[in-house]
Write an enzyme that holds these catalytic residues in place. Structure first.
Site, mmCIF file in Angstrom:
data_model
loop_
_atom_site.group_PDB
_atom_site.id
_atom_site.type_symbol
_atom_site.label_atom_id
_atom_site.label_comp_id
_atom_site.label_asym_id
_atom_site.label_seq_id
_atom_site.Cartn_x
_atom_site.Cartn_y
_atom_site.Cartn_z
ATOM 1 N NE ARG A 225 -4.169 -1.439 1.341
ATOM 2 C CZ ARG A 225 -5.392 -1.290 1.828
ATOM 3 N NH1 ARG A 225 -5.583 -0.872 3.069
ATOM 4 N NH2 ARG A 225 -6.446 -1.513 1.073
ATOM 5 C CD GLN B 290 -2.668 6.528 -3.659
ATOM 6 O OE1 GLN B 290 -3.044 7.280 -4.552
ATOM 7 N NE2 GLN B 290 -2.431 6.919 -2.428
ATOM 8 C CE1 TYR C 70 -6.782 -4.125 5.899
ATOM 9 C CE2 TYR C 70 -4.421 -4.387 5.512
ATOM 10 C CZ TYR C 70 -5.723 -4.361 5.040
ATOM 11 O OH TYR C 70 -5.960 -4.541 3.714
ATOM 12 C CB SER D 220 -8.753 0.751 -2.698
ATOM 13 O OG SER D 220 -7.965 0.787 -1.540
ATOM 14 C CG ASP E 65 -5.605 -0.372 -3.219
ATOM 15 O OD1 ASP E 65 -6.057 -1.525 -3.064
ATOM 16 O OD2 ASP E 65 -5.460 0.427 -2.290
#
Lengths: 366, 366
Positions: free
Chosen positions: B122, B127, B226, B133, B130
């Site tokens: 990440r 990005q 997380y 996401s 991802d």
């Protein structure tokens, strides 16, 4: 004291109830008794105990709700329901007087004084009683949600690190209460809504909820603010232009109803064929034939990748608020029919009473 | 030229596809061949002709997509799927490396170089790749829509002539991408959203989408951003406070996932009993045990009038945009693995390559 009965709806899929506990309380404060059929509120998530706590009585075999002086209902009574009403009962609810005039005749013969919420005059004093509007608000909101649910795409524009997806384009045909609420909800969800109606004077209302106005250049204004039916030539030209326009939208929601008549076909088979795969049509007119030629009432069908959805009773899918709004409408009307001492006082000279009463209107003030 | 295979997903209910036509075009412009299994895009409303028009080939028995140099998938391959992959194949997709390590072992034994999108680091350079996401964005949006669909009430405040209904109150547990999108969508729809997460530093993100922050006074931040698992004492106190808070909301959406582990129980049976009839719980963690104690994976259950809904694959319900976003993620990763001449160039020294490759990483630059 005058008694007000609340029936448990028996129509398939009907989860609404004509009176919710907090409105029952208001009626009881007015000096009336409220008698509720056991389980009447269950579909709306309103257990009998809540009615009891509000001061209502539960109906029994010896004291049925349908033997009350006034009976409140959501859906029109069946023949069997009518047979259970005592002569002189005042019945208030959706009675579909234009769609089923024979039911009104049966109510008259049964000696029932029947008030159809569909027939309440659309005057400002009666706005708080406007059940057609309150339920159309629910339908429009739910229609937009249903379209979002059926669409294989986002309604809002989404910007991600890997790029952007554009907002969904939503066309709503018919800019009455349901249509405007569908437009407003689609807009809230981030879609690009466009409204169309044969009455050009509603363009401003469409724009006021943040939607664009689709101008096809055809006008048809009828009595009472409803659209009149178009001439054959007008309809052909309307369909040609609409068919062309529809292909550019991801979602089409149709809300064009003409009271007591078959719904006009606005989305032809050709229009559906012109839509991209993954497009969605939600047709709110399925019960009266549909605004889309390929609609199957009460079902979802997929034609050339286009989903055509025909929900028949969207208010029943949101029964708590639909019931609450409806109950407020009914209680407003009820309060017009009862005097300060809690006695029936039906004034046939009152414009609302005269308009809403479709059977058994008393000749004089009671 | 290097060939890129696109498989037709076989998992039940999976309607996504790993590459959409316009991204296939981008891959082909890069000098690669794209081979699509017939019907691969059908569930997403993307017929084979659209792929052909984009320059892709359709796979045949003699030239199966799984024999391509690079194979793109949405869901992890079954044992049978793995058996059909040639040694040396590069496989890219959701592979659930933490949930099913034995699959990764099987891929390694089969000589497959496997890139799990779940394992992409990440970091900001990654990005655009991802996929967790992008799919979580879809899940969060659909979770809010599902909650609105299941609720017997309006999400927005509604003002009518007969009075007003208040907006729905929506609590979202877990403020990752899915949680934030659920909050944003509930807010768009006019509800009053509140967010909660064990990581207090996400409070600002919750507020930035227009939601309130529920502060229970318990913090637990783990690796990689997380949530770490709470201690027993922390969990007991968290549940006590949450249980108390939950009773005040019309809707609770739970999105608390810990990769590779059973989901934490945040909504206890007691919490559900404390909710009003007509309330709704949408639990996005059903596949790993659920965030609600009463969740039945993949089903809707009603307990004391509270609907608990456990959708297992929300992105598959919005397959067109879910596939499009996913395909963009995969192509970004794919382009990292291919050089300017369109040859495989897997650099084991690259942080993204090293992180995402869960089996068969080449020792040196190819």
């Amino acid at each position: 004291a005058l008694s007000v009965g609340v029936v448990a709806e028996t129509a398939a899929g009907e989860r609404r109830v004509a009176l919710v506990p907090k409105l029952a309380e208001r009626v009881i404060r007015r000096g009336l008794r409220v008698v509720v059929e056991p389980g009447a509120g269950e579909g709306a998530g309103l257990p009998d105990e809540l009615y009891a706590a509000a001061g209502a009585e539960l109906a029994t075999a010896a004291s049925p709700a349908r033997h009350c002086d006034i009976v409140l209902t959501v859906t029109p009574p069946s023949d069997a329901d009518i047979a259970r009403l005592a002569r002189g009962t005042v019945l208030i609810g959706f009675l579909d007087p234009l769609g089923a005039p024979q039911r009104i005749e049966a109510l008259r013969e049964a000696g029932v004084t029947a008030f159809a919420v569909e027939s309440i005059p659309r005057i400002s004093r009666a706005q708080a009683m406007d059940a057609l509007s309150s339920q159309a608000n629910v339908s429009g909101y739910r229609a937009a949600l249903l379209a979002a649910q059926r669409a294989p795409r986002f309604f809002p524009m989404l910007t991600t690190a890997a790029g952007t997806v554009p907002p969904a384009t939503v066309l709503v045909l018919g800019a009455g209460v349901a249509g405007l609420q569908a437009l407003a909800t689609a807009k809230r969800l981030g879609a690009q809504p466009t409204g169309y109606d044969v009455r050009p004077e509603v363009a401003e209302q469409v724009r006021s909820v943040g939607a664009q106005w689709l101008d096809l250049g055809i006008e048809a204004i009828g009595e009472g603010g409803y659209a009149r039916e178009l001439t054959d030539d007008e309809r052909a030209e309307q369909q040609r232009r609409l068919t062309e326009a529809i292909g550019g939208f991801d979602v089409v929601i149709t809300t064009a109803l003409v009271p007591g008549r078959t719904a006009p076909t606005l989305v032809t088979a050709e229009a559906v064929h012109g839509m991209r795969p993954g497009s969605v049509v939600v047709d709110l007119a399925g019960a009266t034939g549909g605004n889309c030629a390929l609609t199957e009432a009460g079902r979802d069908v997929v034609v050339d990748g286009v989903t055509i959805s025909s929900p028949l009773n969207l208010p029943a899918e949101m029964p708590l608020h639909a019931s609450e709004l409806y109950a407020r409408n009914l209680v407003e009307l009820l309060e017009l029919l009862v005097d300060a001492e809690g006695r029936l006082a039906i004034d046939p000279a009152d414009e609302i009473v005269a308009g809403a009463c479709v059977a058994g209107l008393p000749e004089e003030v009671a």
